[in-house]
Design a protein around this motif. Structure first.
Motif, PDB file in Angstrom:
ATOM      1  N   ASP A  28       0.758  -1.141   0.064  1.00 30.33           N
ATOM      2  CA  ASP A  28      -0.012  -0.050   0.041  1.00 30.33           C
ATOM      3  C   ASP A  28       0.747   1.191   0.071  1.00 30.33           C
ATOM      4  OD1 ASP A  28      -2.276  -1.688   0.243  1.00 30.33           O
ATOM      5  OD2 ASP A  28      -2.646  -1.147   2.206  1.00 30.33           O
ATOM      6  N   HIS A  29       2.071   1.249   0.700  1.00 30.60           N
ATOM      7  CA  HIS A  29       2.791   2.482   0.910  1.00 30.60           C
ATOM      8  C   HIS A  29       4.162   2.709   0.538  1.00 30.60           C
ATOM      9  CE1 HIS A  29      -0.871   3.949   3.182  1.00 30.60           C
ATOM     10  NE2 HIS A  29      -0.923   2.735   3.757  1.00 30.60           N
ATOM     11  N   LEU A  30       4.813   1.477   0.015  1.00 33.33           N
ATOM     12  CA  LEU A  30       6.204   1.641  -0.357  1.00 33.33           C
ATOM     13  C   LEU A  30       6.370   2.239  -1.806  1.00 33.33           C
ATOM     14  CD1 LEU A  30       9.034   0.639   0.254  1.00 33.33           C
ATOM     15  CD2 LEU A  30       8.742  -1.323  -0.953  1.00 33.33           C
ATOM     16  N   ARG A  31       7.145   3.325  -1.559  1.00 31.04           N
ATOM     17  CA  ARG A  31       7.596   4.049  -2.827  1.00 31.04           C
ATOM     18  C   ARG A  31       8.906   3.540  -3.429  1.00 31.04           C
ATOM     19  NH1 ARG A  31       6.446  10.458  -1.587  1.00 31.04           N
ATOM     20  NH2 ARG A  31       4.229  10.506  -1.241  1.00 31.04           N
ATOM     21  N   ARG A  32       9.743   3.339  -2.514  1.00 32.10           N
ATOM     22  CA  ARG A  32      11.072   3.010  -2.949  1.00 32.10           C
ATOM     23  C   ARG A  32      11.893   2.326  -2.087  1.00 32.10           C
ATOM     24  NH1 ARG A  32      15.776   6.836  -2.822  1.00 32.10           N
ATOM     25  NH2 ARG A  32      17.487   5.878  -3.809  1.00 32.10           N
ATOM     26  N   THR A  44      11.433   3.830   1.493  1.00 30.68           N
ATOM     27  CA  THR A  44      10.442   5.208   1.349  1.00 30.68           C
ATOM     28  C   THR A  44       9.169   4.951   1.281  1.00 30.68           C
ATOM     29  OG1 THR A  44      12.449   6.305   0.204  1.00 30.68           O
ATOM     30  CG2 THR A  44      10.451   7.505   0.040  1.00 30.68           C
ATOM     31  N   LEU A  45       8.488   5.367   2.332  1.00 30.53           N
ATOM     32  CA  LEU A  45       7.074   5.289   2.384  1.00 30.53           C
ATOM     33  C   LEU A  45       6.233   6.356   2.344  1.00 30.53           C
ATOM     34  CD1 LEU A  45       7.604   2.874   5.450  1.00 30.53           C
ATOM     35  CD2 LEU A  45       6.919   2.150   3.365  1.00 30.53           C
ATOM     36  N   ASP A  46       4.805   6.114   1.731  1.00 32.73           N
ATOM     37  CA  ASP A  46       4.059   7.588   1.631  1.00 32.73           C
ATOM     38  C   ASP A  46       3.955   8.000   3.248  1.00 32.73           C
ATOM     39  OD1 ASP A  46       3.425   6.903  -1.105  1.00 32.73           O
ATOM     40  OD2 ASP A  46       1.916   5.556  -0.343  1.00 32.73           O
ATOM     41  N   PRO A  47       3.858   9.267   3.470  1.00 33.31           N
ATOM     42  CA  PRO A  47       3.603   9.831   4.536  1.00 33.31           C
ATOM     43  C   PRO A  47       2.471   9.570   5.317  1.00 33.31           C
ATOM     44  CG  PRO A  47       4.238  11.562   2.974  1.00 33.31           C
ATOM     45  CD  PRO A  47       3.858  10.211   2.211  1.00 33.31           C
ATOM     46  N   GLU A  48       1.394   9.174   4.937  1.00 37.82           N
ATOM     47  CA  GLU A  48       0.077   8.679   5.475  1.00 37.82           C
ATOM     48  C   GLU A  48       0.397   7.460   6.089  1.00 37.82           C
ATOM     49  OE1 GLU A  48      -0.768   7.658   1.258  1.00 37.82           O
ATOM     50  OE2 GLU A  48       0.037   9.483   2.018  1.00 37.82           O
ATOM     51  N   SER A  49       1.380   6.879   5.961  1.00 40.50           N
ATOM     52  CA  SER A  49       1.508   5.427   6.749  1.00 40.50           C
ATOM     53  C   SER A  49       2.096   5.538   7.896  1.00 40.50           C
ATOM     54  CB  SER A  49       2.520   4.423   5.811  1.00 40.50           C
ATOM     55  OG  SER A  49       3.800   5.027   5.574  1.00 40.50           O
ATOM     56  N   ARG A  74      11.993   8.308   5.622  1.00 41.65           N
ATOM     57  CA  ARG A  74      12.254   6.986   5.230  1.00 41.65           C
ATOM     58  C   ARG A  74      12.432   6.227   6.255  1.00 41.65           C
ATOM     59  NH1 ARG A  74      17.533   9.142   4.507  1.00 41.65           N
ATOM     60  NH2 ARG A  74      18.945   7.560   5.855  1.00 41.65           N
TER      61      ARG A  74
END
Length: 92
Positions: A28-32, A44-49, A74
Motif C-alpha cells: 500500500d505505501h512503499l515508494r522505493r 521510502t514510504l508514503d507519509p500517510e503510513s 524513510r
C-alpha cells in the motif's frame, strides 16, 4: 524466514499475521527500496503510513530485538552482520 525462529519471541502462530502486516504496508505505501549495504535497507514510504509504521515497528522491535528501525522521511532497517539473511528476505 526459518533463520529468525531462534531469535524471535513472537509466537509461531502469530508470525504469518505479522508478515502479512508488513506485506500489506509495503503493497500500500512503499515508494522505493534501496539496499544501502549488506546490513541496511532504506524504505521510502508514503507519509500517510506514519501511524501504521510506528505501530508495526514498535511491535516488531518487542519480539525481534535485532532490528533497528529509524523513522525519518524513510524507514531504515538495520540488522547485525549475523542477520543479513533476514534482511534479504524482508521484502521478498
Amino acid at each position: 524466514m526459518d533463520e529468525i525462529s531462534q531469535f524471535c519471541t513472537l509466537p509461531t502462530a502469530e508470525r504469518p499475521f505479522r508478515v502479512a502486516e508488513f506485506d500489506q504496508l509495503f503493497a500500500d505505501h512503499l515508494r522505493r527500496a534501496e539496499r544501502v549495504d549488506a546490513q541496511t535497507l532504506d524504505l521510502t514510504l508514503d507519509p500517510e503510513s506514519l501511524a501504521t509504521v510506528e505501530d508495526l515497528t514498535a511491535r516488531e522491535t518487542e519480539c525481534c530485538s535485532f532490528f533497528t528501525f529509524t523513522l525519518e522521511l524513510r524507514l531504515r532497517v538495520t540488522v547485525p552482520p549475523t542477520q543479513t539473511a533476514v534482511l534479504d528476505g524482508f521484502l521478498s
